[in-house]
Design a protein around this motif. Structure first.
Motif, mmCIF file in Angstrom:
data_model
loop_
_atom_site.group_PDB
_atom_site.id
_atom_site.type_symbol
_atom_site.label_atom_id
_atom_site.label_comp_id
_atom_site.label_asym_id
_atom_site.label_seq_id
_atom_site.Cartn_x
_atom_site.Cartn_y
_atom_site.Cartn_z
ATOM 1 N N ASP A 160 0.831 -1.196 0.000
ATOM 2 C CA ASP A 160 0.000 0.000 0.000
ATOM 3 C C ASP A 160 0.872 1.254 0.000
ATOM 4 O O ASP A 160 1.510 1.583 0.995
ATOM 5 C CB ASP A 160 -0.904 -0.055 1.241
ATOM 6 N N GLY A 161 0.890 1.996 -1.123
ATOM 7 C CA GLY A 161 1.725 3.185 -1.214
ATOM 8 C C GLY A 161 1.309 4.307 -0.293
ATOM 9 O O GLY A 161 2.131 5.155 0.082
ATOM 10 N N LEU A 162 0.043 4.346 0.093
ATOM 11 C CA LEU A 162 -0.436 5.414 0.968
ATOM 12 C C LEU A 162 -0.077 5.165 2.435
ATOM 13 O O LEU A 162 -0.109 6.089 3.242
ATOM 14 C CB LEU A 162 -1.956 5.558 0.835
ATOM 15 N N HIS A 163 0.277 3.929 2.758
ATOM 16 C CA HIS A 163 0.469 3.609 4.170
ATOM 17 C C HIS A 163 1.797 4.115 4.728
ATOM 18 O O HIS A 163 2.022 4.010 5.938
ATOM 19 C CB HIS A 163 0.343 2.094 4.401
ATOM 20 N N VAL A 164 2.660 4.693 3.899
ATOM 21 C CA VAL A 164 3.917 5.219 4.448
ATOM 22 C C VAL A 164 3.647 6.311 5.475
ATOM 23 O O VAL A 164 4.520 6.661 6.277
ATOM 24 C CB VAL A 164 4.859 5.744 3.346
ATOM 25 N N TYR A 165 2.434 6.857 5.455
ATOM 26 C CA TYR A 165 2.043 7.859 6.444
ATOM 27 C C TYR A 165 2.298 7.367 7.869
ATOM 28 O O TYR A 165 2.730 8.143 8.733
ATOM 29 C CB TYR A 165 0.560 8.198 6.248
#
Length: 389
Positions: free
Chosen positions: A186-191
């Motif tokens: 998931d690229g957004l999960h780096v948050y």
């Protein structure tokens, strides 16, 4: 070809025809190779107990070679592991009635309480192919009449390369294996990683999110090769500032390296039957491999291996030492433990089959959908309750 019997309601499966098998695979896929232990965890004459896709398995090392058998006597179905008995190094005996089987083949070779039985030599407990590679024990879980494919088809490219030195450790995570796969890809999960000690330790760049261009995702589907979804971050749109009502509330970290090496991860790819490869992570010139192996429908075996190309035994030893002194505490325990926390939260939602249809995915989640559809196309069978015996 008939659809496999599954314990996900057909009403739900009909709503996702492009990734039906993935939704039904709560227990994982059959006829694939899976890692179940690190080689160092099974010494000579030792017996290890594992559960793979719901199947209870025993593994023993005999004269250096590993053998695996179903942990269930044919006679009355009791588990051998309840009271292990091995009167010779090449056999295992059921503690209940003395039914004895060969580790190498599973053949019933003796019955201590009934030595003249006609059943001897005619039946056998299920045995599993086992291979060791790069310090990892792999078991092939599949149908008896299925042609076992090479291990190379079920691991990511690079993993088996001769010059790839690998060190790793494992965890048990209380979430479904699919939740693990999707969290890692998931690229957004780096948050969630913005507070990780790895960022300062490596002086890496870490945006608060990055989004793939759907047309730039690569599907690797060549016959006889690993099947996966490859996502190069060179095609990503990275977000460095997070705003709430127009005001910047969170900022990513930008760094550059004097040696010109990448200061951030360059690609992520997810491969069948459920293994992630992350390039230039946890630092430049390294590759992280993460397996999400089904134990049961609510638990997975999380194996993390960090690889680095080496040209000598001395370089391999240096990589091993660096793993335990730096990458284990800073990356595995300081970065990936945040992923584990996220999976536990996801599991509270996705443990309901219907939740997979209630989710609200957005444009940045395209790689996850691409993975689900690839897994549907290229799995070799869905593990179902009737396979558990």
């Amino acid at each position: 070809m008939e659809s496999p019997i599954t314990f996900v309601e057909d009403e739900l499966l009909r709503k996702v025809p492009s990734w039906r098998d993935y939704l039904s695979a709560k227990l994982g896929f059959r006829n694939h190779w899976y890692p179940v232990k690190l080689s160092r965890e099974i010494g000579e004459a030792q017996i290890a107990q594992v559960t793979l896709c719901g199947e209870k398995i025993l593994i023993k090392r005999v004269d250096g070679k590993l053998f695996a058998l179903r942990d269930q006597c044919l006679h009355r179905g009791v588990p051998f592991s309840q009271k292990l008995e091995c009167y010779t190094k090449t056999t295992i005996t059921c503690w209940y009635h003395g039914f004895t089987y060969k580790w190498e083949s599973g053949e019933l070779c003796d019955i201590l309480a009934s030595p003249d039985s006609k059943a001897i030599g005619r039946r056998g407990v299920k045995s599993y192919p086992v291979e060791e590679a790069k310090g990892v024990v792999f078991v092939f879980l599949g149908d008896d009449d299925f042609d076992v494919p090479p291990l190379a088809e079920d691991v990511p490219p690079m993993f088996l390369d001769e010059d790839m030195a690998l060190e790793g450790d494992s965890y048990v995570v209380e979430s479904n294996w699919r939740v693990g796969c999707e969290n890692g890809f998931d690229g957004l999960h780096v948050y969630i990683h913005r507070t990780s000690p790895l960022v300062n330790d490596t002086q890496r760049s870490l945006p608060i999110g990055h989004t793939a261009e759907s047309g730039k995702i690569e599907l690797r589907e060549a016959p006889g090769e690993p099947k996966g979804v490859y996502d190069s971050f060179a095609h990503h749109h990275s977000l460095w500032e997070g705003r709430v009502e127009g005001d910047v509330v969170v900022k990513g970290v930008r760094n550059s390296r004097a040696d010109g090496a990448p200061s951030r991860t360059t690609a992520a790819s997810l491969w069948m039957p459920g293994v992630l490869r992350v390039d230039d992570f946890p630092d430049a010139g390294r590759h992280q491999f993460e397996w999400y192996v089904p134990i049961d429908e609510n638990t997975h075996y999380y194996l993390i291996m960090i690889g680095k190309r080496v040209s000598s035994p001395e370089e391999a030893l240096a990589h091993e030492q660096e793993f335990w002194s730096r990458w284990k505490p800073v990356s595995l325990d300081g970065f990936n433990n945040q992923d584990v926390e996220a999976r536990l939260a996801l599991q509270s939602f996705y443990k309901r089959d219907r939740a997979w249809l209630e989710e609200m995915l957005i444009e940045g989640d395209y790689p996850i959908i691409a993975w689900r559809e690839l897994a549907h196309r290229h799995n070799r069978g869905v593990q179902c309750p009737e396979h558990l015996g």
